[in-house]
Design a protein around this motif. Structure first.
Motif, mmCIF file in Angstrom:
data_model
loop_
_atom_site.group_PDB
_atom_site.id
_atom_site.type_symbol
_atom_site.label_atom_id
_atom_site.label_comp_id
_atom_site.label_asym_id
_atom_site.label_seq_id
_atom_site.Cartn_x
_atom_site.Cartn_y
_atom_site.Cartn_z
ATOM 1 N N GLN A 24 -1.139 1.392 -3.579
ATOM 2 C CA GLN A 24 -0.125 2.162 -4.277
ATOM 3 C C GLN A 24 1.211 1.990 -3.547
ATOM 4 O O GLN A 24 1.254 1.487 -2.432
ATOM 5 C CB GLN A 24 -0.523 3.648 -4.286
ATOM 6 C CG GLN A 24 -1.670 3.957 -5.255
ATOM 7 C CD GLN A 24 -1.204 3.951 -6.685
ATOM 8 O OE1 GLN A 24 -1.250 2.926 -7.345
ATOM 9 N NE2 GLN A 24 -0.756 5.081 -7.184
ATOM 10 N N ASP A 112 0.693 6.749 7.656
ATOM 11 C CA ASP A 112 -0.227 7.673 7.008
ATOM 12 C C ASP A 112 -1.134 6.870 6.087
ATOM 13 O O ASP A 112 -0.666 6.004 5.338
ATOM 14 C CB ASP A 112 0.542 8.701 6.166
ATOM 15 C CG ASP A 112 1.370 9.647 7.027
ATOM 16 O OD1 ASP A 112 1.139 9.700 8.247
ATOM 17 O OD2 ASP A 112 2.252 10.322 6.463
ATOM 18 N N ASN A 114 -4.382 7.163 3.265
ATOM 19 C CA ASN A 114 -5.175 8.079 2.451
ATOM 20 C C ASN A 114 -6.659 7.717 2.440
ATOM 21 O O ASN A 114 -7.501 8.531 2.082
ATOM 22 C CB ASN A 114 -4.638 8.164 1.015
ATOM 23 C CG ASN A 114 -4.879 6.895 0.229
ATOM 24 O OD1 ASN A 114 -4.986 5.807 0.787
ATOM 25 N ND2 ASN A 114 -4.943 7.021 -1.092
ATOM 26 N N VAL A 160 -4.152 11.190 6.115
ATOM 27 C CA VAL A 160 -3.374 12.027 5.194
ATOM 28 C C VAL A 160 -3.896 11.778 3.775
ATOM 29 O O VAL A 160 -3.400 10.912 3.049
ATOM 30 C CB VAL A 160 -1.864 11.713 5.278
ATOM 31 C CG1 VAL A 160 -1.072 12.631 4.352
ATOM 32 C CG2 VAL A 160 -1.365 11.842 6.715
ATOM 33 N N PRO A 161 -4.924 12.516 3.366
ATOM 34 C CA PRO A 161 -5.505 12.320 2.030
ATOM 35 C C PRO A 161 -4.508 12.703 0.937
ATOM 36 O O PRO A 161 -3.616 13.526 1.134
ATOM 37 C CB PRO A 161 -6.708 13.276 2.022
ATOM 38 C CG PRO A 161 -6.961 13.609 3.461
ATOM 39 C CD PRO A 161 -5.626 13.551 4.133
ATOM 40 N N ASP A 162 -4.671 12.084 -0.213
ATOM 41 C CA ASP A 162 -3.881 12.467 -1.383
ATOM 42 C C ASP A 162 -4.773 12.331 -2.614
ATOM 43 O O ASP A 162 -5.971 12.093 -2.505
ATOM 44 C CB ASP A 162 -2.604 11.626 -1.506
ATOM 45 C CG ASP A 162 -2.886 10.132 -1.553
ATOM 46 O OD1 ASP A 162 -3.970 9.737 -2.038
ATOM 47 O OD2 ASP A 162 -2.028 9.344 -1.107
ATOM 48 N N ASN A 163 -4.176 12.502 -3.778
ATOM 49 C CA ASN A 163 -4.962 12.463 -5.008
ATOM 50 C C ASN A 163 -5.154 11.053 -5.559
ATOM 51 O O ASN A 163 -5.818 10.865 -6.574
ATOM 52 C CB ASN A 163 -4.290 13.333 -6.080
ATOM 53 C CG ASN A 163 -4.306 14.812 -5.714
ATOM 54 O OD1 ASN A 163 -5.269 15.289 -5.120
ATOM 55 N ND2 ASN A 163 -3.243 15.530 -6.043
ATOM 56 N N ASN A 164 -4.549 10.071 -4.899
ATOM 57 C CA ASN A 164 -4.694 8.696 -5.364
ATOM 58 C C ASN A 164 -6.066 8.152 -5.019
ATOM 59 O O ASN A 164 -6.572 8.371 -3.919
ATOM 60 C CB ASN A 164 -3.630 7.790 -4.714
ATOM 61 C CG ASN A 164 -2.241 8.089 -5.223
ATOM 62 O OD1 ASN A 164 -2.037 8.264 -6.417
ATOM 63 N ND2 ASN A 164 -1.278 8.166 -4.317
ATOM 64 N N THR A 168 -3.250 3.777 0.016
ATOM 65 C CA THR A 168 -1.819 3.923 0.256
ATOM 66 C C THR A 168 -1.504 3.814 1.740
ATOM 67 O O THR A 168 -2.249 4.318 2.583
ATOM 68 C CB THR A 168 -1.276 5.270 -0.270
ATOM 69 O OG1 THR A 168 -1.930 6.337 0.404
ATOM 70 C CG2 THR A 168 -1.485 5.391 -1.768
ATOM 71 N N THR A 170 1.754 4.509 4.238
ATOM 72 C CA THR A 170 3.079 5.113 4.293
ATOM 73 C C THR A 170 3.609 5.098 5.715
ATOM 74 O O THR A 170 3.039 5.754 6.594
ATOM 75 C CB THR A 170 3.035 6.560 3.786
ATOM 76 O OG1 THR A 170 2.440 6.605 2.487
ATOM 77 C CG2 THR A 170 4.448 7.149 3.718
ATOM 78 N N SER A 172 5.396 6.266 8.876
ATOM 79 C CA SER A 172 5.716 7.668 9.155
ATOM 80 C C SER A 172 5.938 7.989 10.623
ATOM 81 O O SER A 172 6.234 9.144 10.953
ATOM 82 C CB SER A 172 4.565 8.553 8.651
ATOM 83 O OG SER A 172 3.366 8.240 9.357
ATOM 84 N N ASP A 215 9.839 13.188 6.686
ATOM 85 C CA ASP A 215 8.424 12.854 6.854
ATOM 86 C C ASP A 215 8.183 11.854 7.982
ATOM 87 O O ASP A 215 7.124 11.229 8.047
ATOM 88 C CB ASP A 215 7.857 12.283 5.549
ATOM 89 C CG ASP A 215 7.817 13.317 4.438
ATOM 90 O OD1 ASP A 215 7.577 14.500 4.751
ATOM 91 O OD2 ASP A 215 8.029 12.950 3.265
#
Length: 271
Positions: A24, A112, A114, A160-164, A168, A170, A172, A215
């Motif tokens: 992503q 970060d 996911n 750093v979990p996310d909804n994707n 991902t 990132t 940081s 961030d």
């Protein structure tokens, strides 16, 4: 039984590969006043080896490849430039002067992730070296581990979990080691707007602090007098494999505000 275990491992790796190759966007800017970490430049010993590592494990895509010169890679908005060094010396090969133990400069960058556990397993399965295995960073309240790229550069990953459902990456985080701690702290707070965060775990052998801006986290480590600059040990005709330059942007970023921090580290700020 061994055949069954082998089959399971193969299926796990196939699943990991499927996740890793569905990336992503690295990040998206929602506020024009938000500081963004947009580029890192590394001096490497071998372009092909390093490019293959970042492509395989961090999903960077090659934008430009110039043999024996550089490789430009990208993960959406974040660019990675690998520069071919001259008779490149690794940090593990440094012969420190008597009484010296540490090097000032940019020592680490971080991302970060996911799919944290999947990446850890992926690196482990391919026998990639970890400088520090998974642990809980009490100051940042995140699970993390530190890997080494082919040149021994430290790359830190944060859970750093996310909804994707897709992988991902990132940018940081970065680390500065400095024997001029107070002035370095002042420089990053006044020039880039970083602010100190409370340190709840001060068990580090040297004084360590964390600063944040939006961030992005800066880990600032105060080195003792036993530290030295690269100019003290590097032969004139050789390069050191290292994180050479970091670039940060705010807004449309058309102009360079500065290119060096107070220690002479290549910190490029675009505004």
């Amino acid at each position: 039984m061994n055949q069954i275990k082998t089959h399971i491992h193969v299926l796990v790796l196939i699943g990991l590969a499927a996740l890793m190759f569905q990336s992503q966007p690295a990040f998206s800017q929602t506020d024009l006043n938000e500081l963004r970490f947009t580029r890192a430049t590394l001096i490497v010993r071998d372009l092909k080896t390093s490019a293959a590592w970042y492509r395989k494990f961090l999903q960077f895509k090659i934008e430009e490849y110039r043999p024996n010169k550089h490789v430009k890679m990208r993960n959406n908005d974040f660019q990675l430039i690998l520069t071919q060094g001259n008779a490149t010396l690794l940090k593990s090969q440094i012969r420190f002067k008597e009484g010296k133990k540490y090097i000032n400069g940019i020592t680490k960058i971080g991302f970060d992730i996911n799919q944290f556990d999947s990446l850890h397993l992926y690196l482990e399965r391919y026998e990639q070296k970890l400088a520090k295995d998974t642990y809980k960073d009490k100051n940042l309240s995140l699970n993390t581990f530190i890997a080494e790229d082919p040149d021994g550069n430290l790359i830190q990953f944060f859970d750093v979990p996310d909804n994707n459902t897709k992988y991902t990456v990132t940018p940081s985080f970065f680390t500065i080691q400095s024997s001029d701690y107070i002035n370095t702290l002042k420089w990053y707070t006044s020039h880039l707007g970083f602010e100190e965060i409370e340190v709840v775990d001060d068990s580090n052998i040297h004084y360590q602090n964390f600063l944040k801006k939006d961030d992005i986290t800066l880990e600032l480590i105060h080195l003792p007098y036993e530290s030295m600059e690269t100019t003290e040990f590097m032969p004139v005709d050789r390069d050191l494999a290292m994180i050479e330059e970091l670039t940060f942007k705010i807004g449309v970023a058309k102009n360079k505000a500065f290119e060096l921090d107070n220690n002479g580290n290549k910190i490029v700020y675009m505004r």
